[in-house]
Design a protein around this motif. Structure first.
Motif, PDB file in Angstrom:
ATOM      1  N   ALA A   8       0.763  -1.106  -0.130  1.00  0.00           N
ATOM      2  CA  ALA A   8       0.043  -0.070  -0.066  1.00  0.00           C
ATOM      3  C   ALA A   8       0.808   1.307  -0.200  1.00  0.00           C
ATOM      4  N   ILE A   9       0.436   2.181  -0.713  1.00  0.00           N
ATOM      5  CA  ILE A   9       1.059   3.552  -0.569  1.00  0.00           C
ATOM      6  C   ILE A   9       0.103   4.790   0.060  1.00  0.00           C
ATOM      7  N   GLY A  10       0.397   5.125   1.056  1.00  0.00           N
ATOM      8  CA  GLY A  10      -0.423   6.217   1.672  1.00  0.00           C
ATOM      9  C   GLY A  10      -0.953   7.501   0.886  1.00  0.00           C
ATOM     10  N   LYS A  11      -1.937   8.235   0.887  1.00  0.00           N
ATOM     11  CA  LYS A  11      -2.120   9.087   0.053  1.00  0.00           C
ATOM     12  C   LYS A  11      -1.207  10.489   0.232  1.00  0.00           C
ATOM     13  N   ASN A  12      -0.536  10.638   1.147  1.00  0.00           N
ATOM     14  CA  ASN A  12       0.576  11.587   1.386  1.00  0.00           C
ATOM     15  C   ASN A  12       1.896  11.203   1.493  1.00  0.00           C
ATOM     16  N   ALA A  13       2.072   9.701   1.111  1.00  0.00           N
ATOM     17  CA  ALA A  13       3.426   9.189   1.301  1.00  0.00           C
ATOM     18  C   ALA A  13       4.488   9.743   0.423  1.00  0.00           C
ATOM     19  N   ILE A  14       4.124  10.100  -0.756  1.00  0.00           N
ATOM     20  CA  ILE A  14       4.850  10.525  -2.087  1.00  0.00           C
ATOM     21  C   ILE A  14       4.760  12.059  -2.249  1.00  0.00           C
ATOM     22  N   VAL A  15       5.880  12.771  -2.045  1.00  0.00           N
ATOM     23  CA  VAL A  15       5.633  14.250  -2.210  1.00  0.00           C
ATOM     24  C   VAL A  15       6.509  14.712  -3.217  1.00  0.00           C
ATOM     25  N   GLU A  16       5.832  15.362  -4.268  1.00  0.00           N
ATOM     26  CA  GLU A  16       6.874  15.703  -5.356  1.00  0.00           C
ATOM     27  C   GLU A  16       7.939  16.722  -4.925  1.00  0.00           C
ATOM     28  N   ASN A  17       9.157  16.392  -5.292  1.00  0.00           N
ATOM     29  CA  ASN A  17      10.409  17.200  -5.189  1.00  0.00           C
ATOM     30  C   ASN A  17      11.084  16.680  -3.684  1.00  0.00           C
ATOM     31  N   ASP A  18      10.226  15.905  -2.701  1.00  0.00           N
ATOM     32  CA  ASP A  18      10.880  15.520  -1.549  1.00  0.00           C
ATOM     33  C   ASP A  18      11.675  14.116  -1.907  1.00  0.00           C
ATOM     34  N   PRO A  19      12.943  14.099  -1.450  1.00  0.00           N
ATOM     35  CA  PRO A  19      13.712  13.015  -1.698  1.00  0.00           C
ATOM     36  C   PRO A  19      13.949  11.914  -0.668  1.00  0.00           C
ATOM     37  N   LEU A  20      12.706  11.666   0.156  1.00  0.00           N
ATOM     38  CA  LEU A  20      12.583  10.714   1.099  1.00  0.00           C
ATOM     39  C   LEU A  20      11.404  10.022   1.010  1.00  0.00           C
ATOM     40  N   VAL A  21      11.465   8.927   1.593  1.00  0.00           N
ATOM     41  CA  VAL A  21      10.010   7.791   1.883  1.00  0.00           C
ATOM     42  C   VAL A  21      10.174   7.330   2.994  1.00  0.00           C
ATOM     43  N   ILE A  22       8.933   7.210   3.821  1.00  0.00           N
ATOM     44  CA  ILE A  22       9.000   6.457   4.895  1.00  0.00           C
ATOM     45  C   ILE A  22       8.478   5.320   4.797  1.00  0.00           C
ATOM     46  N   LEU A  23       8.980   4.322   5.140  1.00  0.00           N
ATOM     47  CA  LEU A  23       8.389   2.758   5.119  1.00  0.00           C
ATOM     48  C   LEU A  23       7.834   2.307   6.615  1.00  0.00           C
ATOM     49  N   PHE A  24       6.970   1.614   6.437  1.00  0.00           N
ATOM     50  CA  PHE A  24       6.404   0.868   7.615  1.00  0.00           C
ATOM     51  C   PHE A  24       5.800  -0.437   7.301  1.00  0.00           C
ATOM     52  N   GLY A  25       5.419  -1.317   8.216  1.00  0.00           N
ATOM     53  CA  GLY A  25       5.062  -2.557   7.857  1.00  0.00           C
ATOM     54  C   GLY A  25       3.357  -2.551   8.083  1.00  0.00           C
ATOM     55  N   PRO A  26       2.958  -3.482   7.760  1.00  0.00           N
ATOM     56  CA  PRO A  26       1.096  -3.509   7.562  1.00  0.00           C
ATOM     57  C   PRO A  26       0.612  -3.225   9.113  1.00  0.00           C
ATOM     58  N   GLU A  27       1.204  -3.303   9.996  1.00  0.00           N
ATOM     59  CA  GLU A  27       0.662  -3.130  11.436  1.00  0.00           C
ATOM     60  C   GLU A  27       0.731  -1.677  11.710  1.00  0.00           C
ATOM     61  N   ALA A  28       1.137  -0.820  10.946  1.00  0.00           N
ATOM     62  CA  ALA A  28       1.177   0.630  11.102  1.00  0.00           C
ATOM     63  C   ALA A  28       0.057   1.304  11.560  1.00  0.00           C
ATOM     64  N   THR A  29      -0.136   2.368  12.351  1.00  0.00           N
ATOM     65  CA  THR A  29      -1.302   2.917  12.732  1.00  0.00           C
ATOM     66  C   THR A  29      -2.180   3.573  11.309  1.00  0.00           C
ATOM     67  N   HIS A  30      -3.396   4.022  11.551  1.00  0.00           N
ATOM     68  CA  HIS A  30      -3.932   4.674  10.472  1.00  0.00           C
ATOM     69  C   HIS A  30      -3.518   5.918  10.044  1.00  0.00           C
ATOM     70  N   ASN A  31      -2.775   6.499  11.049  1.00  0.00           N
ATOM     71  CA  ASN A  31      -2.313   8.002  10.807  1.00  0.00           C
ATOM     72  C   ASN A  31      -1.030   7.631   9.947  1.00  0.00           C
ATOM     73  N   LEU A  32      -0.086   6.799  10.405  1.00  0.00           N
ATOM     74  CA  LEU A  32       1.023   6.665   9.879  1.00  0.00           C
ATOM     75  C   LEU A  32       0.638   6.036   8.298  1.00  0.00           C
ATOM     76  N   LYS A  33      -0.152   5.179   8.113  1.00  0.00           N
ATOM     77  CA  LYS A  33      -0.633   4.646   6.786  1.00  0.00           C
ATOM     78  C   LYS A  33      -0.627   5.847   5.670  1.00  0.00           C
ATOM     79  N   ASP A  34      -1.234   6.935   6.150  1.00  0.00           N
ATOM     80  CA  ASP A  34      -1.374   8.256   5.288  1.00  0.00           C
ATOM     81  C   ASP A  34      -0.107   8.448   4.838  1.00  0.00           C
ATOM     82  N   VAL A  35       0.969   8.667   5.412  1.00  0.00           N
ATOM     83  CA  VAL A  35       2.362   9.168   5.114  1.00  0.00           C
ATOM     84  C   VAL A  35       3.388   8.328   4.674  1.00  0.00           C
ATOM     85  N   ALA A  36       2.809   7.083   4.695  1.00  0.00           N
ATOM     86  CA  ALA A  36       3.892   5.793   4.457  1.00  0.00           C
ATOM     87  C   ALA A  36       3.692   4.850   3.098  1.00  0.00           C
ATOM     88  N   VAL A  37       4.897   4.326   2.797  1.00  0.00           N
ATOM     89  CA  VAL A  37       4.710   3.067   1.995  1.00  0.00           C
ATOM     90  C   VAL A  37       4.732   2.128   2.864  1.00  0.00           C
TER      91      VAL A  37
END
Length: 118
Positions: A8-37
Motif C-alpha cells: 500500500a502507498i498512503g495518499k500523502n506518502a510521496i511528495v513531489e520534489n521530496d527525496p525521502l520515503v517513510i516505510l512501515f510494516g502492515p501493522e502501522a497505525t491509520h495515521n502512519l499509513k497515510d504518510v507511509a509506503v
C-alpha cells in the motif's frame, strides 16, 4: 538478503520534489499509513543487518547505503520502519534513516519488491 513487497502507498506518502520515503510494516497505525509506503516482508521474522556499503534494490534499481542510522535495523526488524533518503548525508543525519546513492528517487508502486542485501 531479505525481500519485502509494497502492499500500500498512503495518499500523502510521496511528495513531489521530496527525496525521502517513510516505510512501515502492515501493522502501522491509520495515521502512519497515510504518510507511509507499507511493506510486507516475505520472511516472518526478518533479520536485517544493514550498514554502510549494503545494497537496497527497488524493483531492478540498485542503491548503496551511504549511512545507516543506529535505529534502522531494530526498527526494520520490529515494525518494518525506515526512512529512505535519496540525498547526501547531512551533518546531522536522522538515526532512523538510510541514506542512499545514487541520489535519485526511484518512485514506488504497489507490487514493487524491495530487496535488502547486507
Amino acid at each position: 538478503m531479505v525481500t519485502s513487497e509494497i502492499v500500500a502507498i498512503g495518499k500523502n506518502a510521496i511528495v513531489e520534489n521530496d527525496p525521502l520515503v517513510i516505510l512501515f510494516g502492515p501493522e502501522a497505525t491509520h495515521n502512519l499509513k497515510d504518510v507511509a509506503v507499507i511493506q510486507k516482508f516475505t520472511a516472518t521474522h526478518p533479520e536485517i543487518n544493514l550498514r554502510r556499503g549494503s545494497k537496497i534494490k527497488v524493483r531492478d534499481l540498485s542503491f548503496e547505503v551511504t549511512f545507516c542510522g543506529k535505529l534502522v535495523n531494530a526498527n526494520l526488524n520490529g515494525v518494518g520502519h525506515a526512512t529512505f533518503c535519496f540525498e547526501p548525508v547531512p551533518d546531522t543525519p536522522l538515526q532512523s534513516a538510510i541514506y542512499l546513492t545514487p541520489e535519485r528517487f526511484p518512485g514506488f508502486s504497489v507490487g514493487d519488491k524491495i530487496t535488502y542485501i547486507f
